[in-house]
Design a protein around this motif. Sequence first.
Motif, PDB file in Angstrom:
ATOM      1  N   UNK A   1     -92.594   3.293  10.791  1.00 38.57           N
ATOM      2  CA  UNK A   1     -93.990   2.869  10.620  1.00 38.57           C
ATOM      3  C   UNK A   1     -94.196   1.388  10.929  1.00 38.57           C
ATOM      4  N   UNK A   2     -93.286   0.534  10.457  1.00 37.05           N
ATOM      5  CA  UNK A   2     -93.474  -0.899  10.675  1.00 37.05           C
ATOM      6  C   UNK A   2     -93.438  -1.256  12.155  1.00 37.05           C
ATOM      7  N   UNK A   3     -92.510  -0.661  12.883  1.00 41.13           N
ATOM      8  CA  UNK A   3     -92.398  -0.989  14.311  1.00 41.13           C
ATOM      9  C   UNK A   3     -93.534  -0.374  15.123  1.00 41.13           C
ATOM     10  N   UNK A   4     -94.043   0.779  14.689  1.00 40.96           N
ATOM     11  CA  UNK A   4     -95.144   1.414  15.411  1.00 40.96           C
ATOM     12  C   UNK A   4     -96.451   0.666  15.201  1.00 40.96           C
ATOM     13  N   UNK A   5     -96.677   0.199  13.998  1.00 40.88           N
ATOM     14  CA  UNK A   5     -97.866  -0.596  13.714  1.00 40.88           C
ATOM     15  C   UNK A   5     -99.179   0.162  13.757  1.00 40.88           C
ATOM     16  N   UNK A   6     -99.116   1.490  13.601  1.00 45.65           N
ATOM     17  CA  UNK A   6    -100.353   2.298  13.624  1.00 45.65           C
ATOM     18  C   UNK A   6    -100.736   2.603  12.177  1.00 45.65           C
ATOM     19  N   UNK A   7    -101.141   1.579  11.475  1.00 41.96           N
ATOM     20  CA  UNK A   7    -101.416   1.719  10.051  1.00 41.96           C
ATOM     21  C   UNK A   7    -102.839   2.218   9.812  1.00 41.96           C
TER      22      UNK A   7
END
Length: 491
Positions: free
Chosen positions: A257-263
């Motif tokens: 999740x952190x590396x994808x950044x699609x929060x």
Amino acid sequence: MQHDNILTSGNSLHEALSLLSSENRLITTPWSRIVRGLGLGQYPVAYSETISLWIQEAFDELKNKARYKNNYVNFSSLLCDFICLLIKPGQRFGENDKLDYIFNILYLINNELDSYRRVMQYSITIDALAKLNINLFELLEGKVDLAGLLFNAIGEIQSNRIKDENSGKHGDYEKLSAYTSVFLALAVCDKAGAAVTWQRNHIAEALLTLDNIPSPFFRGRGGSMLFSAISLMGYRGMLQNKGRDPVLATLDYLDRADSLGINPSFPQSMSPEFVKIYPLLTMLNAIAATGHLQALHYKQDRIRQANTLMDSLTPVERTHMGLYYIMAIYNLGLLDSEKQRVNALVEELVHTANHIDPSENYFLHGIASSYVIETATLTGRKSLITDPIINSLAGSFSRMNRSLEDEINRPYPLAYALTMLGEAGHADKLFESSVCYGNKSAISWMIDNLTQVEDGADGRLYMFNHALINLMLRMRGEGLTTPRVYRDFTF
């Protein structure tokens, strides 16, 4: 099982949770029930003419507001009328009359233009009728290919159609949710075989939708319910084959999740830990439902991960996540080792509910007390829910006007409150007149003050419809409980 005892205070933690049925354990939180329409009518109680009239009056008020008289309101109202006729003591109702009602309900569903909502209405109807000993698949056999109709409707659902603060991040989230609803409907009617035929494997197709949900938050949360529905149908093996493992693949995606950044975006600012723990806890419940227990130690200790994240949440965020956490721990058979933490958590949640204003906003604070009431009730700590908590929640909606967004979405927290207060035995707090609402009821006041959305959407009014259906269906009493598939399901 005496369902009334489930919602009675005084039981120990373990005793209270042991009274929950498989349906209660699979579909516990208001998110699945009120937002997605899954598992409505849990915790059956005796019929009440007073509550029935309140529900019907609420629908009459909705239909009298021309701007808000939409297909979903008409469908929900007619379904509730039908349920009432089936459950009301001493009511004479012939078979031809039943059929007329059912076909009128189906006519309204088929006139629903939105494919996802059409599937949801069908699934709600199938589940509700199953709980009243009517198998809609068998009733329509030879007339309508109901399974085929449902899967065709799913095929019409397009990606990224949800219009909210997360537009563009959902992908096939609605399609995945529709598959979940249909799989649960098939299961309760003993028609699970329609999901996998020699022509098509709808389970495999449903699992493929996971790859088109870009946000880890939505992929984890939606995927968890899909995995549970597949397990309820008896197809756990499709989740643990030698090829790609969708449960582990979803955990992998959450870890990125952190590396994808699609929060995801929320109406109020939420901590990064909240964004991570929500899908994780739903996945822990899915791991329990699927029996995929080795996933608990996949790449890290997932319980330790959940505990760390829970400890990092703000107190109000924990009110949202407490019930998810407790049910995950219980369903995984870990209550004995985590009992002290769980007991302390329930007391902390109640303390938080005593010190917040539910009217501050419709989401973070607006549904917090409802979650706490449900959590305390299901864990045998109903005595902790004091009159100030109940009255503060019940009287909050006229003050929920600090922004246009709060006004538009007011039906959302009210639907949660109606569901949770109803299960705690306090539905009257929202149906009876109150000085908080100028001597109107909270529900009448909310309907009178509905705020039109610019694009004509109903401002999540459909959730309020779900809450009314849920309340009516609960009043079927002990004679009609839950479909056999839930009674036979084992964790």
